[in-house]
Design an enzyme around this catalytic site. Sequence first.
Site, PDB file in Angstrom:
ATOM      1  N   CYS A 133      39.983  28.225  37.578  1.00  0.00           N
ATOM      2  CA  CYS A 133      41.391  28.620  37.463  1.00  0.00           C
ATOM      3  C   CYS A 133      41.628  30.101  37.724  1.00  0.00           C
ATOM      4  O   CYS A 133      42.773  30.561  37.671  1.00  0.00           O
ATOM      5  CB  CYS A 133      41.921  28.232  36.090  1.00  0.00           C
ATOM      6  SG  CYS A 133      41.714  26.465  35.754  1.00  0.00           S
ATOM      7  N   HIS A 140      47.554  33.716  30.754  1.00  0.00           N
ATOM      8  CA  HIS A 140      46.992  32.466  31.284  1.00  0.00           C
ATOM      9  C   HIS A 140      47.597  31.300  30.515  1.00  0.00           C
ATOM     10  O   HIS A 140      47.976  30.299  31.112  1.00  0.00           O
ATOM     11  CB  HIS A 140      45.473  32.494  31.157  1.00  0.00           C
ATOM     12  CG  HIS A 140      44.790  31.334  31.795  1.00  0.00           C
ATOM     13  ND1 HIS A 140      44.902  31.069  33.142  1.00  0.00           N
ATOM     14  CD2 HIS A 140      44.006  30.352  31.274  1.00  0.00           C
ATOM     15  CE1 HIS A 140      44.205  29.975  33.439  1.00  0.00           C
ATOM     16  NE2 HIS A 140      43.661  29.521  32.322  1.00  0.00           N
ATOM     17  N   GLU A 171      42.640  34.039  24.339  1.00  0.00           N
ATOM     18  CA  GLU A 171      43.396  35.027  25.099  1.00  0.00           C
ATOM     19  C   GLU A 171      44.118  35.996  24.175  1.00  0.00           C
ATOM     20  O   GLU A 171      44.215  37.194  24.468  1.00  0.00           O
ATOM     21  CB  GLU A 171      44.396  34.341  26.027  1.00  0.00           C
ATOM     22  CG  GLU A 171      45.112  35.317  26.943  1.00  0.00           C
ATOM     23  CD  GLU A 171      45.922  34.650  28.029  1.00  0.00           C
ATOM     24  OE1 GLU A 171      46.360  35.362  28.953  1.00  0.00           O
ATOM     25  OE2 GLU A 171      46.116  33.415  27.967  1.00  0.00           O
ATOM     26  N   LYS A 192      53.340  28.662  32.563  1.00  0.00           N
ATOM     27  CA  LYS A 192      52.793  27.301  32.656  1.00  0.00           C
ATOM     28  C   LYS A 192      53.589  26.330  31.794  1.00  0.00           C
ATOM     29  O   LYS A 192      53.544  25.121  32.010  1.00  0.00           O
ATOM     30  CB  LYS A 192      51.322  27.288  32.232  1.00  0.00           C
ATOM     31  CG  LYS A 192      50.354  27.946  33.198  1.00  0.00           C
ATOM     32  CD  LYS A 192      48.918  27.803  32.714  1.00  0.00           C
ATOM     33  CE  LYS A 192      47.912  28.393  33.686  1.00  0.00           C
ATOM     34  NZ  LYS A 192      47.943  29.868  33.712  1.00  0.00           N
ATOM     35  N   HIS A 246      49.950  23.792  34.865  1.00  0.00           N
ATOM     36  CA  HIS A 246      48.797  24.595  35.281  1.00  0.00           C
ATOM     37  C   HIS A 246      48.462  24.233  36.728  1.00  0.00           C
ATOM     38  O   HIS A 246      48.058  23.119  37.013  1.00  0.00           O
ATOM     39  CB  HIS A 246      47.616  24.298  34.363  1.00  0.00           C
ATOM     40  CG  HIS A 246      46.472  25.243  34.504  1.00  0.00           C
ATOM     41  ND1 HIS A 246      46.310  26.076  35.605  1.00  0.00           N
ATOM     42  CD2 HIS A 246      45.409  25.494  33.697  1.00  0.00           C
ATOM     43  CE1 HIS A 246      45.200  26.778  35.454  1.00  0.00           C
ATOM     44  NE2 HIS A 246      44.644  26.454  34.301  1.00  0.00           N
ATOM     45  N   PHE A 249      37.288  27.736  33.813  1.00  0.00           N
ATOM     46  CA  PHE A 249      36.072  27.103  33.308  1.00  0.00           C
ATOM     47  C   PHE A 249      34.845  27.915  33.715  1.00  0.00           C
ATOM     48  O   PHE A 249      34.827  28.586  34.757  1.00  0.00           O
ATOM     49  CB  PHE A 249      35.945  25.690  33.867  1.00  0.00           C
ATOM     50  CG  PHE A 249      36.845  24.677  33.214  1.00  0.00           C
ATOM     51  CD1 PHE A 249      37.557  24.968  32.070  1.00  0.00           C
ATOM     52  CD2 PHE A 249      36.971  23.405  33.757  1.00  0.00           C
ATOM     53  CE1 PHE A 249      38.385  24.041  31.465  1.00  0.00           C
ATOM     54  CE2 PHE A 249      37.788  22.453  33.163  1.00  0.00           C
ATOM     55  CZ  PHE A 249      38.495  22.771  32.017  1.00  0.00           C
TER      56      PHE A 249
END
Length: 407
Positions: A162, A295, A306, A327, A332, A391
């Site tokens: 991502c 994010h 985060e 998002k 996403h 990831f």
Amino acid sequence: MRRPVVITGMGIVTAQGAGKETNWTKIVSGETALRPVTLFDTSRYRTHVAGEVRDLPMKKWERFRGSRLDRASHLLRVACEEAVGESGWTRDALVSAAPAVVFGTTLGGMGSGERYYRDSLRKGPGRSLPSLVYDHLAHSQGFHVLEEFSLPGVPVVYSNACASGANAIGHAFRAVRSGEAEVAICGGYDPLCEFVFAGFHSLQALTPELCRPFDRDRSGMALGEGAGVLILEPEEGALLRGARIVGEVSGYGETTDAFHMTRPDPEGKGAAAAMQLALDEADADPAEVGYINAHGTGTPFNDIMESAAIRSVMGARGGRVPVSSTKSMIGHLLGGAGAVEAILTVMALSHRRIPPNANCPNPDPACGLRIVTAAEDAPTLEVALSNSFGFGGANAALVFRAAGRVS
């Protein structure tokens, strides 16, 4: 050589529609574009909604039969055409300039791969179209854009989970800043497909409810699709050709912490390091940051991680700097997320307005952030940060500066 790098064109397509003004109007109003998926059957899955692009403009291609190209190629082409059109570059001038072309994606043309597999089952081995195999490869969409615009060279493709879209912008930024390239076309994209839907379903990461980043009652993420493309060039060159500058890329940071294949480091050390590296490269003090496009996936693990990273980097201002995750409204976009969110961050700077974090009536006190739940005017906003974490501990952050008010 460290040349100032500016943005002269941006293009975007998401579930909110095609075009950055359409997206900005809906995003800043807090409109959620998550709705039932029509591209494939979701009856076997935990959730049935996503940020699916409806009425995708299927423009005529000059060098390809559009009906055979993957959905990802169409998404990328729409965003590219808007970005190039806004930048003022003609096709002939772009060919002469030989731009760096850098894209990020996690899925490439996975829809073509799915179609090849299903056709093989239905028709028998060797009966599927060979072109579907080529179109499913992650570099094919970039090559389609190069050929359509008659551009020389080969695309650079990042597939780093991502963080891919943000990494692509960061690579292009450094190529232009160093003098390696005089112009760059960069960004990220990903299509919605059943392969990724099933994958995130198996991880139990998808919410059956609203996507609620940073909310106390958040229960997971929502997927989306789309593309975001930016045109970068040295400030001096942009001014010489009379281009309208819409923003500046001033810093990029990337780290890999490899904490876990899918789960983030709860302390957010790698994420914090990426943010700090981006600020250092931009010569920006944390006190200057007036907005963070997080994010913010809406999963319990990501949002806590985060938040810890933001508080670590921002220090005493960690609980006061405005933060939101777009998002919550478009889902996403995986490899496209960093690019689309970069564009929305630049638009926040140019409009001096902070987009909201939708669906967040109860900001989680454990996050300890100032979550913007309704759009806010920000007349002094000059510096903003956009985060992308993926990831495998792939972390990327970008720092943007305002170029002036929208006329």
